[in-house]
Every structure is written in structure tokens, then in C-alpha cells.
Design an enzyme around this catalytic site. Structure first.
Site, PDB file in Angstrom:
ATOM      1  N   GLU A 110       0.933  -1.275  -0.036  1.00  0.00           N
ATOM      2  CA  GLU A 110      -0.171  -0.017  -0.248  1.00  0.00           C
ATOM      3  C   GLU A 110       1.034   1.290   0.041  1.00  0.00           C
ATOM      4  O   GLU A 110       2.104   1.377   0.329  1.00  0.00           O
ATOM      5  CB  GLU A 110      -0.900   0.110   1.443  1.00  0.00           C
ATOM      6  CG  GLU A 110      -1.926  -1.038   1.285  1.00  0.00           C
ATOM      7  CD  GLU A 110      -2.365  -1.146   2.790  1.00  0.00           C
ATOM      8  OE1 GLU A 110      -2.505  -0.279   3.589  1.00  0.00           O
ATOM      9  OE2 GLU A 110      -2.580  -2.483   3.122  1.00  0.00           O
ATOM     10  N   LYS A 112       1.984   4.888   1.554  1.00  0.00           N
ATOM     11  CA  LYS A 112       1.975   5.211   2.798  1.00  0.00           C
ATOM     12  C   LYS A 112       1.463   6.876   2.923  1.00  0.00           C
ATOM     13  O   LYS A 112       2.287   7.863   2.306  1.00  0.00           O
ATOM     14  CB  LYS A 112       3.499   4.963   3.608  1.00  0.00           C
ATOM     15  CG  LYS A 112       3.461   5.632   5.061  1.00  0.00           C
ATOM     16  CD  LYS A 112       4.722   5.063   5.699  1.00  0.00           C
ATOM     17  CE  LYS A 112       4.636   5.475   7.242  1.00  0.00           C
ATOM     18  NZ  LYS A 112       4.816   6.673   7.521  1.00  0.00           N
ATOM     19  N   ASP A 114       0.635  10.500   3.733  1.00  0.00           N
ATOM     20  CA  ASP A 114       1.407  11.426   4.823  1.00  0.00           C
ATOM     21  C   ASP A 114       0.344  12.369   5.282  1.00  0.00           C
ATOM     22  O   ASP A 114      -0.086  13.283   4.791  1.00  0.00           O
ATOM     23  CB  ASP A 114       2.457  11.920   4.117  1.00  0.00           C
ATOM     24  CG  ASP A 114       3.500  12.362   5.042  1.00  0.00           C
ATOM     25  OD1 ASP A 114       3.373  12.220   6.402  1.00  0.00           O
ATOM     26  OD2 ASP A 114       4.427  13.100   4.763  1.00  0.00           O
ATOM     27  N   TYR A 221      -7.038   2.055   5.622  1.00  0.00           N
ATOM     28  CA  TYR A 221      -5.949   0.985   5.280  1.00  0.00           C
ATOM     29  C   TYR A 221      -6.193  -0.065   6.117  1.00  0.00           C
ATOM     30  O   TYR A 221      -5.349  -1.079   6.032  1.00  0.00           O
ATOM     31  CB  TYR A 221      -4.631   1.653   5.297  1.00  0.00           C
ATOM     32  CG  TYR A 221      -4.146   2.414   6.534  1.00  0.00           C
ATOM     33  CD1 TYR A 221      -4.031   1.899   7.648  1.00  0.00           C
ATOM     34  CD2 TYR A 221      -3.946   3.707   6.252  1.00  0.00           C
ATOM     35  CE1 TYR A 221      -3.618   2.611   8.831  1.00  0.00           C
ATOM     36  CE2 TYR A 221      -3.651   4.405   7.635  1.00  0.00           C
ATOM     37  CZ  TYR A 221      -3.327   4.015   8.953  1.00  0.00           C
ATOM     38  OH  TYR A 221      -3.077   4.658   9.885  1.00  0.00           O
ATOM     39  N   LYS A 308      10.494   3.760   3.382  1.00  0.00           N
ATOM     40  CA  LYS A 308      10.351   5.291   3.053  1.00  0.00           C
ATOM     41  C   LYS A 308      11.210   5.603   1.675  1.00  0.00           C
ATOM     42  O   LYS A 308      12.287   5.174   1.413  1.00  0.00           O
ATOM     43  CB  LYS A 308      11.332   6.081   4.037  1.00  0.00           C
ATOM     44  CG  LYS A 308      10.397   6.029   5.628  1.00  0.00           C
ATOM     45  CD  LYS A 308       9.518   6.767   5.747  1.00  0.00           C
ATOM     46  CE  LYS A 308       8.871   6.992   6.933  1.00  0.00           C
ATOM     47  NZ  LYS A 308       8.855   8.193   7.681  1.00  0.00           N
ATOM     48  N   CYS A 402      13.951  48.334   1.880  1.00  0.00           N
ATOM     49  CA  CYS A 402      13.133  47.633   1.111  1.00  0.00           C
ATOM     50  C   CYS A 402      13.761  47.723  -0.236  1.00  0.00           C
ATOM     51  O   CYS A 402      13.954  48.809  -0.648  1.00  0.00           O
ATOM     52  CB  CYS A 402      11.667  48.665   1.167  1.00  0.00           C
ATOM     53  SG  CYS A 402      10.589  47.825   0.026  1.00  0.00           S
ATOM     54  N   CYS A 405      11.513  50.349  -2.360  1.00  0.00           N
ATOM     55  CA  CYS A 405      11.469  51.949  -2.037  1.00  0.00           C
ATOM     56  C   CYS A 405      12.541  52.294  -1.297  1.00  0.00           C
ATOM     57  O   CYS A 405      12.488  53.554  -0.719  1.00  0.00           O
ATOM     58  CB  CYS A 405       9.901  52.078  -1.530  1.00  0.00           C
ATOM     59  SG  CYS A 405       9.812  51.397   0.068  1.00  0.00           S
ATOM     60  N   CYS A 420       7.941  46.210   5.257  1.00  0.00           N
ATOM     61  CA  CYS A 420       8.548  47.714   4.702  1.00  0.00           C
ATOM     62  C   CYS A 420       7.216  48.531   5.384  1.00  0.00           C
ATOM     63  O   CYS A 420       6.042  48.212   4.783  1.00  0.00           O
ATOM     64  CB  CYS A 420       8.431  47.674   3.243  1.00  0.00           C
ATOM     65  SG  CYS A 420       8.338  49.201   2.470  1.00  0.00           S
ATOM     66  N   CYS A 426       5.268  52.632  -1.436  1.00  0.00           N
ATOM     67  CA  CYS A 426       5.863  51.342  -1.696  1.00  0.00           C
ATOM     68  C   CYS A 426       5.144  50.743  -2.950  1.00  0.00           C
ATOM     69  O   CYS A 426       3.997  50.150  -2.623  1.00  0.00           O
ATOM     70  CB  CYS A 426       6.228  50.293  -0.575  1.00  0.00           C
ATOM     71  SG  CYS A 426       7.257  49.118  -0.925  1.00  0.00           S
TER      72      CYS A 426
HETATM   73  P1  AMP Z   1       5.244   6.516  11.679  1.00  0.00           P
HETATM   74  O1  AMP Z   1       4.374   7.327  11.847  1.00  0.00           O
HETATM   75  O2  AMP Z   1       6.368   6.965  10.634  1.00  0.00           O
HETATM   76  O3  AMP Z   1       5.613   5.371  12.636  1.00  0.00           O
HETATM   77  O4  AMP Z   1       4.144   5.369  10.349  1.00  0.00           O
HETATM   78  C1  AMP Z   1       3.087   4.742  10.986  1.00  0.00           C
HETATM   79  C2  AMP Z   1       1.957   5.697  10.333  1.00  0.00           C
HETATM   80  O5  AMP Z   1       2.030   5.480   8.991  1.00  0.00           O
HETATM   81  C3  AMP Z   1       0.710   4.977  10.874  1.00  0.00           C
HETATM   82  O6  AMP Z   1       0.268   5.632  12.227  1.00  0.00           O
HETATM   83  C4  AMP Z   1      -0.241   5.555   9.791  1.00  0.00           C
HETATM   84  O7  AMP Z   1      -0.658   6.793  10.407  1.00  0.00           O
HETATM   85  C5  AMP Z   1       0.636   5.737   8.595  1.00  0.00           C
HETATM   86  N1  AMP Z   1       0.168   5.134   7.336  1.00  0.00           N
HETATM   87  C6  AMP Z   1       0.144   5.743   6.295  1.00  0.00           C
HETATM   88  N2  AMP Z   1      -0.331   5.021   5.333  1.00  0.00           N
HETATM   89  C7  AMP Z   1      -0.481   3.716   6.037  1.00  0.00           C
HETATM   90  C8  AMP Z   1      -0.805   2.366   5.338  1.00  0.00           C
HETATM   91  N3  AMP Z   1      -1.028   2.146   3.992  1.00  0.00           N
HETATM   92  N4  AMP Z   1      -0.692   1.444   6.233  1.00  0.00           N
HETATM   93  C9  AMP Z   1      -0.477   1.728   7.726  1.00  0.00           C
HETATM   94  N5  AMP Z   1      -0.249   3.002   8.241  1.00  0.00           N
HETATM   95  C10 AMP Z   1      -0.267   3.943   7.232  1.00  0.00           C
HETATM   96 ZN    ZN Z   2       9.044  49.333   0.278  1.00  0.00          ZN
END
Ligand code: AMP
Ligand code: ZN
Length: 664
Positions: A110, A112, A114, A221, A308, A402, A405, A420, A426
Site C-alpha cells: 500500500e 504510505k 502522509d 487502510y 520510506k 526595502c 522603495c 516595509c 511602496c
Molecule cells: P510512523 O508514523 O512513521 O511510525 O508510521 C506509522 C503511520 O503511518 C501510521 O500511524 C499511519 O498513520 C501511517 N500510514 C499511512 N499509510 C499507511 C498504510 N497504508 N498502512 C498503515 N499505516 C499507514
Molecule cells: Zn517598500
């Protein structure tokens, strides 16, 4: 059809439209028709509070305000993940787990995502709770906020288990993030740094109405529970999808670690085309019995590992630093780089944010710097390659004047940005302010664009927005690309803007921190520009939602002689600088900040009209009864639990008639 059936049918329809739009990304109704149906539902629900449902699609607009989020213990701990950074790490992991389990291994791969992790609890197919990860053992109850996220199903379909938890990530897709930032910049606020922090910050906003406005998404997930009707992770994802959750299609079931590598290679390249941020891949042992055998370490499951992606980084030369001046006078340093390829685009510039950032990294012109493209849209410099620093290089001296100006810059104690202060002289500030004045959400002057504004200023035809109202056709006709027709349109557009209501004029003035919402609040409270100009700092901060920062900015604005003159001129030209008589006639301050809860069915006015009356007369409407509630206005069929709660707290319960008497 009975009313109840009607309500249920509308809810079902709206849930389906939401699902098609937000989960499948495949809208099946126009926004307009959707709004009409939603209004129908809201009206029926307000006339029939006996059919109230906290999970009705009408609840997605928010309204609940949480001062302190309640801490809840997770039924099953939310673990973190072990990280790996190379294929060797992954091979080691495979070897380790092969020793611990019997049978063939399959893996679910899957992305990951963010963002901010969340645990959703469903019972009998309804969302009952949403809790942040917190420290893994316990988190914050953010249900009211999560409900406003349209891809979170409030009601499930299909063969879902009686009770289960499902975990996922709340993300803010790039597109929405950029739009939010454009709006921030418009009111002179610093843009948000990255989508991830903005997403997790959003979950802890106190006002769920604000969360509803943010284009957040929830990607799922993992399902956890005691009696689940599937045996593998991949089936779990498919099930979740069939119950109505948003589970990205990228997830893939594979039978060898080589196939895992392929998945990683593919997404390392293609992840930049995804609408949201990802920082890696999560590989999970597919079979749930094998998962159970493998178990957990103190911190993470043994059956899963995150790979990662390398944050894409290149090194290049810093050629120069330039400084941009914004509409509010804020200075932003920008790094001009030797062009270099990074994550599929050519990078020439990077943001340096402010003086502290330059000092912290000791960035100097001529340095070889490492540039990274992370969550931010604009790449950033993360370090300097000191081994390559030219001899006799000197630390960067931040500008003191600035660049536009030459005025000496100022920096307020505790603020990161330099400004400024040459408010009226300006150029970028002068032009930016007029551009803001004419923009769509402000005076919306048709026929006048940002470039024409710059042209008008540069030709010395205008110095500030009040000058717009004295422009003549003869003056503008000689301008570049200006024809008879466009000149007429421009003059007419300016004339028409005299009808724009006061609250928008107030926003158009471009007072720092006075965005659309604040402008509305101020306009409603003070009713005229004169009253706002006379308001003291203390008086201002007593207005609901007006804080010290806004109050200071407002008083500063009206202390400038020039601003007073400009406003006097606008008044002379007939621009709306007070609330119109009609609007005023319907508004009073009689209720003086009292907090009302409205419950039941009403006869003299509808429930929505009643709420509007409360607000127009200076009161506030809250959705739940608390110690702070001043009155409960009760109609027929008031909810019994509300009644008991009001009685227990000793809050007066008044009738519709009583309320009308308060107003008369
Ligand atoms: P970390 O925060 O680096 O320890 O990574 C764990 C976190 O990755 C989990 O708490 C999830 O919030 C996040 N995460 C994002 N995508 C996934 C996924 N497909 N499966 C499991 N965890 C995920
Ligand atoms: Zn200015």
C-alpha cells in the site's frame, strides 16, 4: 409517502451523491441540485426534530464547537511502523519473518499516506466515534470534526460487521491546500507550510464549521475487530471499499518480495502524480492468521514494514537571494538557484522563508546547497555543503532597506517576517492593495484586472483605491490595449461597485487580518465605518471572535491620516460605508450576546427563521445545551433529553411567543 419515509429517502440519496462525489470521484448530480435536496432535508428535519439523526448528511456542515477534546483510550493500541530505507532492509525483514511463520507468504503493498492517523469506530453500520492516534494508547475524540469530512461514510452499506474499528489517514490533497494558501495570502497571513501539518491541525480546530470548509479526505487502510468476515489484509481493503470507504486503488496483492520491489519502483516514480502526499510504501503480511502469529514488538507490528522513499534531493549552487514585497509589506527572501532537475521538474527558485531561516542554516550566496522537495510545493533548502564553500565567503547580511522603495525595514518583536512600513509609497504594496480592493470577493469590479491596476499606478493615474472613482474615460483610453469598449466597461464597472454592501467594502479595504469572516463580524457589530474607526482596542476585543491581533491591526489602520482621507473620499463618491437601512431595520442588539438553543417545531416562524432572528438581534445560537446556555426556545415536540438537561441546569425554557416578546 410519510414524512419519515421522505426524510429517510433524502438522506439515502444525499449519502449516495456524497459517496459518488467524494469516494468514487465520480459526481452524479449537479452542485445546485444537491443543495436543493440538502435544503429540503434540512427543512424537514427542522420541522420534525423527532427524526433527528446525528449521522444525517445534513450534519456534515458542522456547527458543534469543542473547547476541550475528550481523551479516549483506544480499544486496540495504534502501533507505529518499523521503517526501512533499502531493498536489503526489506530482504532482512522477509528472512526474519519466514523463520517465525509457516506457509507461503503473500504481501499487500500500500502507499504510505502522509497525514494524520485516525481511528473510526462503527456500530451497526453507523459512525459512533473518531479518535486521533495520540500516543497510540489514547487519543482525542474528534468525532464532530471528522463527520464534516465528506469521504468518511456516516452510514455503511453491505455486509459490515456489527462493531469494528477502521484506521486511516486524514490527508489534505495538494489542490485544496494550495487554494487555502491563496486565501491566506489574500488576507495577508503567512501561508501554511505543508499539507500534513495543516491536516493534523485541522482535526483539532474547535469549530467544526471551519473543518467542514477544509477539503480534507480520509483514506483507509486497516480494519480491526473481533469477529471480522475476512481472512486477509487485501480482502479487508476490498470489503472496506464495498462498505463505502475510500480505499485507494493503488493497493496491490503480491506473492514475492521481488514483486514488492516492483511496486516500490513504480510508485517512487509515479507518486508525484498523486493528488496527495505519500512518503513511502507499507508492506503487510497478507494473511491475518500469520499476522497474529508474528505479533508485535513494543512499538510496531512484526508483520508490516514501511519503506520510506528517499526525499528527493539534489545539490546546486545558490546564485543570489532576492527579496519580494507583498501587499501587506511582508518581505519574503527567495533563493535563485542554478537550474537543476528535481522530482521531474526544473527547479530555479526555493523559498527561504525569513531571516531566521537563513541565519539558522548559514546560507550564503555562492554556496552549494541541498534542495529537497518534500510536502511543500516550493522546494526548500535543507542544508549547505560546507565542504564546497568558497574561501572568503561571508555570512549573508539580511537586507535592512526595502528593495522596492529603500525604506528601512521593521520587524516586530516575536514575528518572523520583516516588513516595509512605507505603506503609501511602496509600489508593490500600493498596487497589491488596489488589486485586492477590486478582486472578486471584494468590490468585484468588472472590466478591471490586476495588470491594468499596475499600469494605472505606474502611469500615475491612481495612488490608492479611492482614486479609481475619479478616473475618466479620456485618461484611460490612451493606455495600452485599451479600446473604446473596454474603457466604457471599466468606468461602468467602477460605478457599479458603489452598490457593493458595506461588509464587502470593509473586506476590500485590505486591513491586515480582516478577511471575509472578520469583516462580516465587524460590519454586523458596528454597522458603519465611522463606528469602527472610533472603536478602541478594548472595545474591539470585546466583539465575538475579534482577538488582540485583529484589534491592533484595525486601530493601526484608522490611526493613519491617509487612510482617513481615503475613506472620506470613498464616502463622498457614494461607496457603501454603512449597513443599508433595510438591513439595519431587521437588526438590533436586544439579545445582547445571549446564547440560545432552539428545539422542537415552531408555528410563528420556521426554525431557520427563528435562528436568523436570534442572530440578527445580537444573540447566538448553539446546538447543544450547556452551562453557558441562557435560554432554550422550545416548540412542540421538544426532545425529552434536552428538556431534562435544561431543567437540571436551571436554564429557562421559553416559548416562541415569549421569544417574540423579548424582541418587541
Ligand atoms: P510512523 O508514523 O512513521 O511510525 O508510521 C506509522 C503511520 O503511518 C501510521 O500511524 C499511519 O498513520 C501511517 N500510514 C499511512 N499509510 C499507511 C498504510 N497504508 N498502512 C498503515 N499505516 C499507514
Ligand atoms: Zn517598500
Amino acid at each position: 409517502m410519510t414524512t419519515k419515509e421522505q426524510i429517510l429517502q433524502l438522506r439515502e440519496e444525499l449519502n449516495k451523491y456524497n459517496y459518488n462525489y467524494y469516494v468514487l470521484d465520480n459526481p452524479s448530480i449537479s452542485d445546485y441540485d444537491f443543495d436543493i435536496k440538502l435544503k429540503q432535508l434540512q427543512e424537514l428535519e427542522s420541522k420534525h426534530p423527532e427524526f433527528f439523526d446525528p449521522n444525517s448528511p445534513s450534519q456534515r456542515v458542522g456547527g458543534e464547537v469543542t473547547k476541550n477534546f475528550e481523551t479516549l483510550v483506544h480499544e486496540q493500541r495504534m502501533y507505529s511502523l518499523d521503517n526501512s530505507y533499502s531493498k536489503e532492509d526489506l530482504l532482512d525483514w522477509e528472512t526474519r519473518i519466514k523463520k517465525l511463520v509457516d506457509g507461503e507468504l503473500q504481501f499487500t503493498c500500500e502507499l504510505k499516506y502522509d497525514g494524520a492517523s485516525i481511528n473510526l469506530t462503527y456500530e451497526k453500520g453507523s459512525l459512533v466515534r473518531a479518535v486521533t492516534r495520540g500516543d497510540g494508547v489514547q487519543g482525542d475524540n474528534v468525532t464532530a470534526n471528522i463527520k464534516t469530512i465528506k469521504s468518511v461514510p456516516l452510514r455503511l452499506k453491505g455486509d459490515f460487521p456489527e462493531k469494528f474499528d477502521i484506521r486511516g489517514e486524514i490527508v489534505l490533497p495538494f489542490e485544496g491546500f494550495n487554494k487555502m494558501n491563496e486565501e491566506r495570502i489574500e488576507i495577508g497571513e503567512e501561508p501554511y507550510r505543508n499539507p500534513r501539518n495543516t491536516a493534523s491541525g485541522s482535526l483539532k480546530l474547535q469549530d467544526s464549521t471551519e473543518v467542514a470548509k477544509r477539503p480534507l479526505e480520509c483514506l483507509l487502510y486497516s480494519i480491526v475487530g473481533n469477529s471480522l468476515n475476512f481472512d486477509t489484509q487485501f480482502e479487508g481493503l476490498e470489503k472496506a471499499r464495498s462498505w463505502g470507504f475510500k480505499v485507494p486503488q493503488a493497493a496491490k496483492l503480491v506473492s514475492s518480495i521481488e514483486a514488492v520491489f516492483e511496486f516500490i519502483n513504480y510508485w517512487d516514480e509515479h507518486r508525484h502524480n498523486l493528488p496527495y502526499e505519500t512518503d513511502g510504501v507499507v508492506v503487510k503480511v497478507n494473511n491475518l492468521y500469520q499476522q497474529e502469529e508474528l505479533g508485535y514488538t513494543a512499538k510496531a507490528p512484526r508483520w508490516a514494514i514501511a519503506y520510506k522513499f528517499k526525499a528527493e534531493q539534489v545539490s546546486t549552487r545558490l546564485n543570489s537571494i532576492s527579496y519580494q514585497v507583498g501587499r501587506t509589506g511582508a518581505i519574503t527572501p527567495v533563493a535563485n538557484l542554478e537550474p537543476v532537475e528535481l522530482a521531474g521538474t526544473t527547479v530555479k527558485r526555493a523559498s527561504l522563508h525569513n531571516a531566521d531561516q537563513i541565519e539558522k542554516l548559514d546560507i550564503r550566496v555562492g554556496d552549494e546547497v541541498f534542495v529537497e522537495k518534500g510536502g511543500e510545493i516550493i522546494p526548500k533548502i535543507i542544508a549547505v555543503d560546507l565542504t564546497k564553500r568558497p574561501e572568503n565567503s561571508l555570512p549573508t547580511k539580511y537586507i535592512t532597506q526595502c528593495p522596492e522603495c529603500d525604506t528601512t525595514l521593521v520587524r516586530t518583536e516575536g514575528e518572523a517576517q520583516h516588513y516595509c512600513p512605507n505603506y503609501n509609497g511602496c509600489k508593490p504594496q500600493v498596487i497589491g492593495r488596489i488589486q485586492h480592493f477590486i478582486s472578486r470577493k471584494a468590490m468585484d469590479i468588472e472590466g478591471l484586472g490586476g495588470e491594468t491596476v499596475a499600469l494605472l499606478v505606474n502611469e500615475n493615474l491612481i495612488d490608492n483605491y479611492s482614486d479609481l472613482y475619479e478616473l475618466t474615460k479620456e485618461q484611460i483610453l490612451p493606455l495600452e490595449r485599451m479600446a473604446e469598449k473596454s474603457a466604457d466597461n471599466l468606468i461602468q464597472g467602477i460605478e457599479q461597485s458603489k452598490q457593493i454592501p458595506f461588509e464587502r467594502v470593509l473586506y476590500a479595504l485590505g486591513i491586515r487580518y480582516v478577511g471575509e469572516t472578520v469583516a462580516k463580524k465587524l460590519a454586523k457589530h458596528y454597522k458603519s465605518i465611522d463606528a469602527i474607526a472610533e472603536a478602541t482596542h478594548d472595545n474591539l476585543i470585546n466583539v465575538d471572535e475579534i482577538g488582540v491581533k485583529i484589534a491592533e491591526s484595525v486601530t493601526d489602520f484608522f490611526n493613519v491620516e491617509m487612510n482617513k482621507e481615503i475613506i472620506a473620499r470613498l464616502k463622498g463618491f457614494g461607496v457603501q460605508l454603512e449597513i443599508s437601512a433595510e438591513k439595519l431595520a431587521s437588526q438590533t442588539n436586544k439579545l445582547d450576546g445571549s446564547i440560545f438553543v432552539v428545539s422542537g417545531v415552531f408555528h410563528i416562524v420556521s426554525r431557520n427563521e427563528l435562528k436568523k432572528l436570534i442572530e440578527d438581534n445580537g444573540g447566538k445560537v448553539s446546538s447543544s445545551i450547556s452551562g453557558k446556555t441562557n435560554y432554550v426556545v422550545a416548540g412542540d415536540n421538544m426532545g425529552p433529553s434536552k428538556k431534562t438537561k435544561a431543567e437540571n441546569l436551571g436554564i429557562p425554557i421559553i416559548t416562541e411567543q415569549d421569544f417574540m416578546e423579548m424582541l418587541s
